[in-house]
Design an enzyme around this catalytic site. Structure first.
Site, PDB file in Angstrom:
ATOM      1  N   GLU A 124       0.812  -1.047  -0.111  1.00  0.00           N
ATOM      2  CA  GLU A 124       0.002  -0.053   0.015  1.00  0.00           C
ATOM      3  C   GLU A 124       0.868   1.365   0.109  1.00  0.00           C
ATOM      4  O   GLU A 124       0.625   2.238   0.908  1.00  0.00           O
ATOM      5  CB  GLU A 124      -0.904  -0.101   1.287  1.00  0.00           C
ATOM      6  CG  GLU A 124      -1.919  -1.192   1.159  1.00  0.00           C
ATOM      7  CD  GLU A 124      -2.966  -0.927   2.270  1.00  0.00           C
ATOM      8  OE1 GLU A 124      -3.105  -0.309   3.157  1.00  0.00           O
ATOM      9  OE2 GLU A 124      -4.104  -1.862   1.930  1.00  0.00           O
TER      10      GLU A 124
ATOM     11  N   GLU B  74      -5.098  -8.791   0.963  1.00  0.00           N
ATOM     12  CA  GLU B  74      -5.828  -8.101   2.249  1.00  0.00           C
ATOM     13  C   GLU B  74      -7.309  -8.064   1.840  1.00  0.00           C
ATOM     14  O   GLU B  74      -7.496  -7.667   0.808  1.00  0.00           O
ATOM     15  CB  GLU B  74      -5.272  -6.790   2.627  1.00  0.00           C
ATOM     16  CG  GLU B  74      -3.962  -6.526   3.349  1.00  0.00           C
ATOM     17  CD  GLU B  74      -3.657  -5.200   3.942  1.00  0.00           C
ATOM     18  OE1 GLU B  74      -4.731  -4.587   4.289  1.00  0.00           O
ATOM     19  OE2 GLU B  74      -2.462  -5.116   3.983  1.00  0.00           O
TER      20      GLU B  74
END
Length: 937
Positions: A438, A513
């Site tokens: 991320e 995720e």
């Protein structure tokens, strides 16, 4: 001045002596040195509060061996706290609303300069017999920015809080005597946005090797399956820190789990040159190897020996497994040629009550908890883990994504990646490297592409046998997504996964995720005032997906290798969707203790292999009589029938990867579910309305390691029928014999109770030190002194013309005086002979330490206390000698209150450690109005 020839002759003679002595004691030793450290807080910017460190005219950076303050070899640390490693000082701190949201509001870090610097000191003896060996210090992990000193010599700085490191101290050793290890830890800077702890939170070792030895993480074992057999390539890097030149023999031997030899290779080679390294490899053949698999995690170990003149001079052990892995863009993940759906979780590394200083046994406990849930994969979010976690995954059969901390292309980033990979690449559990997560600043652009390509190629140069991934969350269209080897999708709501796959059909993918759902264990009605989130599985946000929705998406797509839920366990920090006073996350399938939330049973139904039937919620709803309660069943049965007080509420068919729901008007009694397979009853689940709490119950969790020194104990209360009371919130007080308590927890995300109960240690300085000259060597205290003759102590002292004696007076402040407190004066020598008086009372030194004085509460006063020290003076031997002018420190220990914790929705947890020489450990638990409980082990 020595001539060049003389210097060379001396140097050569030293190296020959060094090599000869090394042969006396050859094979390596790795000694755990976690026991008996001293610890104290320093200060982030106030050098006086940092014990005067780095105040010297010559600092440790200007002249070798000039470590000052606590870094100095002979610094007096007797008043410091005694402790064993691993140690996390952050978890010991109270909570504060002004502290970091990310780190669970623990009062530590840069906003707390008095709790952001930690000093550690340890003394060790290294015998004369070790002269000629290479002596090293090995640290598995220090959070963070550590400076290490040895006998006052600065060894180096290591910034990362997650990678291990080591230092060669051979040249600095006091052989046959005492040696001092000092570590200064600066935890003021956050490396992640989650709880990271503070201090030496992983193991420390003293290593001794021959000058010719295998380097740190110096073996690399790969294998190739051919029909039913395997070719194993055992590569090794050897270093020569001695003067030996000539032939050595390298022997590589493979043993199975029964320690039976299954392969052997040997070759004669020339030793590397002085302070050089060389790489060697052996090809070994193993007939019909036992493969490492999820259900049968078979392991082998490689013994690498270096021989010199037929004698073993180094022995290096490497655990490894033989297996094949493949990530296919059409069919997902394959292990040993069999398709396996990844059923993974993301996890940070802290645990209730103990923070990041997690004992090895708790690593196994947590992996066992995940395995029991049906999980087969673990993502290290978002940093390299402790080695013991990977050992647990190897031995228990858990696949791993190993992740570096920060993306980049310079030494800072690539060195961390290389350290992680070289340390971990022999673990068969690791199937993928992750080089980022991320990174929103670069994910969607050319910079992200460039960095990813560099890191990906760099990783392949270290280990070409495993693929590389990055977790992406800001769209799946361009940038990193277009070049990464294995696409890591972070959340369905962040982009169109199917569209990306159709554009990049040759790129395998997995959900790195998914979820981020909110749930509080044991809570079934959301209460934003109390910061409670209902445990029913639901969307956390309109664009995100529930656990069930996420799993269905990935389960239905063969081209997706699987998914990793955010998260397996709750963790400190990120208390989304709330803030203070919530201090832990709500994302976990289990809470911070490992107590399961209801989603665990949904996953167990569809991830596991055993029949499952779980009914929620509990059936204690006094005050809600007649109101409809949502009743859910998690099961992999074909059908489930629900009964309330023996009356059927209907039988329902179970949808694949689904769950069942009923609306039930509450009435006290028994809620019962029966599960059917092929029309036959196979399981029954009951939720009963219980009575009031009657007794405390302690039980050993089944996930504990057998015969372990560290044990996890579940604490609960039962009613008079012995039924668990799911709404109990009693405060439980603990007492232990034959062991110690490491931490307590209960899974309550808003609990501000202490995690640990440790004695408070305060060090009180002696202020306003003044002196008068004495005319004789009589060290008795007079009833009065001429007040006009007091001058500042040691000011303008003429050390060549000193008085026969000196009288020093000062004062110290005590906040309170109690018989419970332990008060000591640690005298630091400012004279040859000395007498000490406190408030006019002569104090005798203790028998154990003639410079330690035990101060009885009867002679102490709250507020100002006087101290007189009468001495004969120290004499300078050399004019440049620096004389001690610090008379010492007052240590005040206030014993901690009893260990205690409130139950949260029926449960609490306590982690205990058995004393080394204890026959048994006995834990007692009591609560007001309840029958006490006990546990023996």
């Amino acid at each position: 001045m020595k001539t060049t020839f003389q210097k060379l002759l001396f140097y050569t003679s030293f190296l020959i002596c060094f090599t000869v002595l090394a042969q006396k004691k050859s094979e390596r030793e790795l000694i755990l040195i976690d026991k008996d450290w001293r610890f104290s807080f320093g200060h982030l910017y106030d050098t006086k509060k940092d014990f005067g460190h780095a105040e010297g005219y010559f600092s440790y950076l200007t002249k070798t061996g000039f470590g000052d303050g606590p870094a100095a070899k002979d610094f007096d640390d007797r008043a410091w706290r005694k402790l064993d490693l691993p140690h996390d000082w952050a978890v010991e701190q109270p909570f504060s609303e002004s502290a970091s949201f990310s780190h669970g509001f623990k009062a530590a870090g840069k906003n707390y300069p008095e709790k952001s610097i930690g000093w550690y000191r340890k003394k060790i003896t290294i015998p004369n017999e070790d002269l000629g060996r290479i002596i090293s210090l090995k640290f598995d992990g220090v959070f963070r920015n550590s400076k290490v000193f040895f006998n006052g010599f600065y060894l180096g700085t290591h910034e990362s809080g997650y990678n291990g490191f080591e230092y060669d101290v051979t040249a600095y050793v006091n052989y046959g005597g005492e040696n001092t290890i000092v570590v200064r830890v600066d935890a003021s800077m956050e490396e992640g946005w989650f709880y990271e702890g503070a201090g030496i939170y992983r193991h420390v070792y003293l290593q001794k090797t021959n000058p010719i030895h295998v380097v740190a993480n110096g073996t690399y074992v790969t294998s190739e399956l051919k029909n039913n057999d395997a070719d194993v390539i055992a590569a090794v890097t050897i270093e020569n820190k001695g003067n030996f030149k000539g032939a050595i023999e390298i022997t590589q031997t493979v043993f199975d789990s029964n320690n039976k030899q299954v392969a052997l290779g040997s070759e004669n080679v020339l030793a590397p040159e002085f302070y050089q390294k060389a790489n060697y490899s052996s090809k070994l053949y193993i007939k019909k190897p036992l493969l490492w698999d999820l259900d049968s995690p078979n392991l082998y170990h490689l013994q690498t020996q270096i021989k010199q003149d037929g004698k073993v001079i180094d022995n290096y052990e490497t655990s490894f497994g033989i297996r094949s892995i493949e990530l296919n863009p059409e069919k997902g993940f394959f292990l040993n040629g069999k398709q396996v759906k990844l059923k993974g979780t993301n996890n940070h590394q802290d645990h209730a009550g103990i923070g990041t200083a997690v004992p090895d046994e708790i690593q196994y406990y947590r992996i066992k908890k995940l395995k029991e849930m049906g999980s087969n994969a673990y993502r290290c979010s978002h940093h390299p883990p402790t080695p013991e976690l990977l050992d647990a995954c190897d031995k228990l059969g858990m696949l791993v994504i190993d992740e570096t901390r920060l993306m980049g292309i310079n030494d800072y980033h690539l060195n961390d990646l290389q350290q992680m990979m070289e340390r971990d690449r022999n673990h068969p559990s690791i199937f993928c490297w992750s080089v980022g997560n991320e990174e929103w600043q670069i994910e969607g652009g050319i910079t992200g592409e460039r960095i990813t390509q560099v890191m990906q190629h760099f990783a392949k140069s270290i280990d070409p046998t495993r693929p590389v991934t990055v977790g992406i969350s800001s769209g799946f269209k361009s940038g990193i997504s277009s070049v990464v080897e294995i696409m890591g999708y972070n959340y369905l709501g962040n982009g169109d996964i199917d569209a990306h796959r159709n554009q990049f059909k040759n790129q395998p993918g997995m959900g790195t995720e998914e979820g981020s759902t909110f749930a509080t264990r044991g809570i079934y009605f959301t209460d934003d005032v109390k910061h409670y989130q209902s445990a029913y599985d639901k969307k956390p946000r309109p664009t995100f997906y529930s656990i069930e929705e996420g799993w269905k998406f990935y389960a239905e797509r063969p081209y997706l290798a699987g998914m990793f839920i955010w998260t397996g366990f709750d963790y400190r920090g990120e208390p989304t969707p709330y803030g203070w006073p919530s201090v832990t996350s709500y994302f976990g399938m289990m809470d911070v203790c490992g107590f399961p939330k209801d989603n665990v049973f949904y996953l167990k139904s569809w991830w596991g292999k055993e029949p499952v039937l779980h009914l929620l919620p509990h059936w204690n709803w006094s005050g809600k009589e007649g109101q409809e309660i949502d009743v859910w069943a998690y099961s992999n049965c074909d059908e489930v029938e629900l009964f309330l007080n023996k009356k059927s509420l209907g039988k329902k068919k179970m949808e694949l990867n689904g769950h069942l729901e009923w609306k039930v008007k509450y009435v006290a009694g028994t809620l019962e579910a029966i599960g059917y397979k092929n029309g036959k009853k196979v399981l029954m689940e009951i939720q009963k309305t219980t009575g009031n709490p009657e007794a405390v119950k302690l039980s050993l969790d089944k996930e504990n390691q057998p015969n372990s020194k560290v044990s996890v104990i579940t604490v609960e209360v039962t009613d008079k029928k012995g039924l668990h009371v799911p709404t109990a919130d009693n405060e439980i007080t603990f007492d232990i014999k034959g062991g110690k308590i490491l931490g307590v927890g209960n899974g309550n995300p808003t609990s501000l109770e202490n995690d640990q109960f440790i004695d408070d240690l305060e060090m009180v300085s002696i202020m306003n030190l003044q002196e008068q000259k004495g005319n004789t060597t009589d060290l008795s205290l007079k009833s009065n002194y001429n007040e006009n003759e007091w001058i500042t102590a040691f000011k303008d002292r003429n050390y060549k013309n000193q008085a026969p004696s000196y009288i020093y007076k000062g004062n110290f402040e005590l906040k309170s005086v109690s018989d419970k407190n332990q008060v000591h004066f640690f005298y630091k020598k400012i004279g040859i002979a000395a007498e000490v008086y406190i408030n006019g009372n002569k104090i005798n030194p203790s028998a154990e330490d003639l410079q330690k004085y035990v101060l009885d509460a009867k002679i102490l006063k709250q507020g100002n206390n006087s101290i007189y020290i009468i001495t004969t003076p120290l004499q300078k031997i050399k004019d440049w000698d620096v004389m001690n002018t610090d008379p010492g420190i007052i240590q005040v220990i206030t014993p901690a209150e009893s260990w205690k914790r409130k139950l949260f929705n029926g449960y609490a947890q306590i982690i205990i450690q058995k004393d080394e020489n204890a026959k048994e450990v006995v834990l007692s638990a009591s609560a007001k109005g309840l029958r006490a409980g006990s546990f023996k082990n």
